[in-house]
Design an enzyme around this catalytic site. Structure first.
Site, PDB file in Angstrom:
ATOM      1  N   ARG A   1      40.931  -5.569  -5.902  1.00 51.74           N
ATOM      2  CA  ARG A   1      41.806  -4.453  -5.535  1.00 51.74           C
ATOM      3  C   ARG A   1      42.004  -3.442  -6.666  1.00 51.74           C
ATOM      4  NH1 ARG A   1      46.517  -4.778  -4.470  1.00 51.74           N
ATOM      5  NH2 ARG A   1      46.584  -3.088  -2.969  1.00 51.74           N
TER       6      ARG A   1
ATOM      7  N   TYR B   1      44.719  -9.908   0.380  1.00 57.43           N
ATOM      8  CA  TYR B   1      43.519  -9.128   0.055  1.00 57.43           C
ATOM      9  C   TYR B   1      42.907  -9.488  -1.297  1.00 57.43           C
ATOM     10  CZ  TYR B   1      45.460  -6.638   3.986  1.00 57.43           C
ATOM     11  OH  TYR B   1      45.987  -6.351   5.216  1.00 57.43           O
TER      12      TYR B   1
ATOM     13  N   CYS C   1      29.679  -8.707 -15.116  1.00 57.29           N
ATOM     14  CA  CYS C   1      28.827  -7.753 -15.809  1.00 57.29           C
ATOM     15  C   CYS C   1      29.079  -6.351 -15.274  1.00 57.29           C
ATOM     16  CB  CYS C   1      27.373  -8.131 -15.620  1.00 57.29           C
ATOM     17  SG  CYS C   1      27.076  -9.804 -16.159  1.00 57.29           S
TER      18      CYS C   1
ATOM     19  N   GLY D   1      51.271  -2.469   7.309  1.00 56.21           N
ATOM     20  CA  GLY D   1      51.227  -1.529   6.195  1.00 56.21           C
ATOM     21  C   GLY D   1      52.455  -1.504   5.323  1.00 56.21           C
TER      22      GLY D   1
ATOM     23  N   PRO E   1      52.559  -7.067  10.164  1.00 54.05           N
ATOM     24  CA  PRO E   1      52.547  -7.170   8.707  1.00 54.05           C
ATOM     25  C   PRO E   1      51.536  -8.213   8.221  1.00 54.05           C
ATOM     26  CG  PRO E   1      54.410  -8.386   9.604  1.00 54.05           C
ATOM     27  CD  PRO E   1      53.741  -7.706  10.766  1.00 54.05           C
ATOM     28  N   GLY E   2      50.774  -7.873   7.218  1.00 58.50           N
ATOM     29  CA  GLY E   2      49.880  -8.839   6.584  1.00 58.50           C
ATOM     30  C   GLY E   2      50.361  -9.041   5.156  1.00 58.50           C
ATOM     31  N   ARG E   3      50.133  -8.003   4.357  1.00 62.14           N
ATOM     32  CA  ARG E   3      50.533  -8.029   2.945  1.00 62.14           C
ATOM     33  C   ARG E   3      52.003  -8.427   2.757  1.00 62.14           C
ATOM     34  NH1 ARG E   3      48.129  -4.368  -0.438  1.00 62.14           N
ATOM     35  NH2 ARG E   3      47.590  -3.243   1.469  1.00 62.14           N
TER      36      ARG E   3
ATOM     37  N   TYR F   1      40.903   0.034  -5.394  1.00 61.30           N
ATOM     38  CA  TYR F   1      41.985   0.970  -5.032  1.00 61.30           C
ATOM     39  C   TYR F   1      42.803   1.423  -6.222  1.00 61.30           C
ATOM     40  CZ  TYR F   1      41.499  -1.751  -0.644  1.00 61.30           C
ATOM     41  OH  TYR F   1      41.048  -2.412   0.467  1.00 61.30           O
TER      42      TYR F   1
HETATM   43  C1  LIG Z   1      45.196  -4.110   7.921  1.00 59.46           C
HETATM   44  C2  LIG Z   1      45.939  -3.991   9.184  1.00 59.46           C
HETATM   45  C3  LIG Z   1      47.231  -4.496   9.283  1.00 59.46           C
HETATM   46  C4  LIG Z   1      47.950  -5.141   8.125  1.00 59.46           C
HETATM   47  O1  LIG Z   1      48.170  -4.273   7.074  1.00 59.46           O
HETATM   48  P1  LIG Z   1      49.104  -4.745   5.856  1.00 59.46           P
HETATM   49  O2  LIG Z   1      49.047  -3.602   4.908  1.00 59.46           O
HETATM   50  O3  LIG Z   1      48.515  -5.987   5.304  1.00 59.46           O
HETATM   51  O4  LIG Z   1      50.471  -4.980   6.427  1.00 59.46           O
HETATM   52  C5  LIG Z   1      47.872  -4.406  10.492  1.00 59.46           C
HETATM   53  N1  LIG Z   1      47.272  -3.847  11.561  1.00 59.46           N
HETATM   54  C6  LIG Z   1      46.027  -3.358  11.500  1.00 59.46           C
HETATM   55  C7  LIG Z   1      45.432  -2.757  12.710  1.00 59.46           C
HETATM   56  C8  LIG Z   1      45.325  -3.399  10.318  1.00 59.46           C
HETATM   57  O5  LIG Z   1      44.087  -2.888  10.268  1.00 59.46           O
END
Ligand SMILES: *Cc1c(COP(=O)(O)O)cnc(C)c1O
Length: 463
Positions: free
Chosen positions: A360, A421, A391, A278, A321-323, A364
């Site tokens: 997104r 994402y 459209c 997150g 971390p993903g984002r 969002y």
């Molecule tokens: C989506 C998610 C993440 C990654 O969130 P980011 O905002 O991309 O860092 C990590 N853990 C869980 C359980 C998630 O659902």
């Protein structure tokens, strides 16, 4: 956040309508390095390059729209996260942000672990050689087949999300003669969004088991009784695009409280806690994300302080971390198709993609920035809304931004920070062909996910 309803300065307040934007940058040709991947520059001819390759060349070779991902930036971010958290913690990249076989190989080489949340993500991870023990399996409704496969291949952990799943995973593992390592995902009553967090009860969501009312403690009680699973820790994920560490502080405190309760009741000290992902990134110049080392330091301090107070040994921490890893590493390149000035409002700039490659903004209300990248311009700034070709009037890529007033069809514009994402949420709406992802590294560009073709569409249509 310092965004105001009006752009700063009397000149702009008179000229532009209300909107969620700030005054244009002094020089629209200057790229704010905060929002662009590390190797992005503007060369002496005024053309933007990534990994040393001009976007005009990339557009010619790979077409538009397309995502261009700076591999060296991705790897550097992996190393920064792994280095910041050190050998006593685990960094799991959240695959849902963007996953492909190349990405899995980079993660493996850089020493990261991987979160998956579906059979499809698991297949991609295993196919590209990620060792199963470095994979965590997530999701609030994993199918029996998904659970069975995850247990069979030996994933490092399954994160349990409900009372049913505790029993389901235990039974499946037992029937396979295995003992599956698991964590229980709890909801700690914290909801974090960007620049604020709400520490009130936020149990009204589909994920996790609430700490409130002793639900999570009951889940632990049940999990500890079952032979098919080995409970190794507690998991908490509080939101996304978070800048404020206060939410993590509350979350860590509440998770540690549960660990102390578990020790008091069962005489067991669970060895791990996972604080989720997150962490926020810069989508516009207004955003000020924290560096991995600051985040690691803050989380380590919070957890050790709380554990010391509770008389617990500090558990092994993991983060997801993903984002924050993939988001900043890519931009989407579009060609401008039509330009429609609406007197007294704004100018609509239509590009050759849209909500099918970036949902997104519609989903969002996400904010993005945009730049003219195929040339420089000394023209006045013009307030634009960058829209797609779908459209749907909500088909907006960048809600409010400034581009030079001499923008013309055929110009290339790029939206930075689209690594997370965007491709992973891409759709075929209007039978759009999902764009390719091209990895760029040190003068080399190669497709890692190819562009969809009309044959791909027809292949699924078997009626
Ligand atoms: C989506 C998610 C993440 C990654 O969130 P980011 O905002 O991309 O860092 C990590 N853990 C869980 C359980 C998630 O659902």
């Amino acid at each position: 956040m310092s965004r105001s309803a009006h752009p700063a300065g009397p000149r702009h307040a008179d000229v532009y309508p209300e909107g969620h934007y700030t005054a244009p940058a002094a020089d629209l040709n200057v790229l704010d390095e905060k929002v662009w991947a590390r190797t992005v520059r503007r060369n002496s001819e005024g053309v933007v390059t990534v990994g040393g390759i001009e976007v005009s060349r990339l557009a010619e070779e790979f077409g538009t729209p397309a995502y261009f991902l700076d591999e060296s930036d991705f790897r550097a971010r992996c190393r920064a996260w792994a280095g910041a958290f050190g050998p006593d913690a685990d960094v799991f990249y959240a695959g849902k942000a963007f996953l492909s076989r190349a990405v899995v190989r980079w993660l493996k080489e850089e020493g990261l672990n991987l979160d998956v949340c579906s059979g499809g993500e698991l297949t991609t991870a295993l196919d590209a050689g990620m060792p199963a023990e470095r994979i965590a399996f997530h999701g609030n409704n994993k199918s029996a087949e998904e659970i069975e496969r995850a247990v069979r291949v030996g994933v490092g952990r399954i994160v349990l999300d409900s009372f049913q799943e505790i029993v389901r995973v235990a039974h499946i593992a037992q029937s396979l003669g295995k003992r599956q390592r698991v964590q229980i995902r709890v909801t700690v009553g914290v909801e974090a969004h960007t620049h604020e967090f709400i520490a009130t009860a936020h149990e009204d969501q589909k994920f996790g088991i609430a700490l409130a009312d002793g639900q999570a403690a009951e889940a632990v009680r049940r999990a500890l009784r079952l032979d098919g699973i080995e409970l190794i820790g507690i998991h908490s994920h509080i939101g996304s695009q978070i800048f404020d560490m206060a939410g993590f502080e509350v979350s860590a405190r509440r998770v540690v409280q549960l660990l102390a309760e578990v020790r008091d009741e069962h005489g067991v000290e669970l060895p791990e806690i996972d604080l989720g992902g997150g962490l926020g990134i810069a989508y516009t110049s207004e955003d000020d994300p924290r560096e991995p080392h600051e985040i690691a330091k803050a989380l380590h301090e919070i957890v050790s302080r709380e554990c010391e107070a509770a008389g617990l040994a500090t558990p092994r921490i993991s983060v997801e971390p993903g984002r924050a890893i993939v988001g900043p590493t890519a931009f989407t390149l579009y060609e401008v198709g039509t330009i429609k000035p609406l007197e007294g409002l704004r100018t609509y700039v239509s590009v050759d993609g849209g909500m099918s490659d970036n949902i997104r903004t519609a989903l969002y209300d996400a904010e993005y920035s945009v730049a003219l990248v195929s040339r420089t311009s000394d023209a006045e700034p013009m307030l634009v809304r960058v829209v797609g070709k779908h459209c749907e009037s909500g088909d907006i890529v960048v809600r409010d931004a400034f581009l030079p007033a001499d923008l013309a069809p055929g110009d290339l514009i790029a939206v930075p920070a689209t690594g997370a994402y965007c491709r992973s949420m891409a759709s075929n709406y209007n039978h759009a062909l999902r764009p390719p992802v091209v990895a760029v590294n040190d003068g080399q560009a190669r497709v890692i996910v190819r562009r969809e073709t009309e044959e791909d569409l027809l292949r699924l249509d078997v009626g």
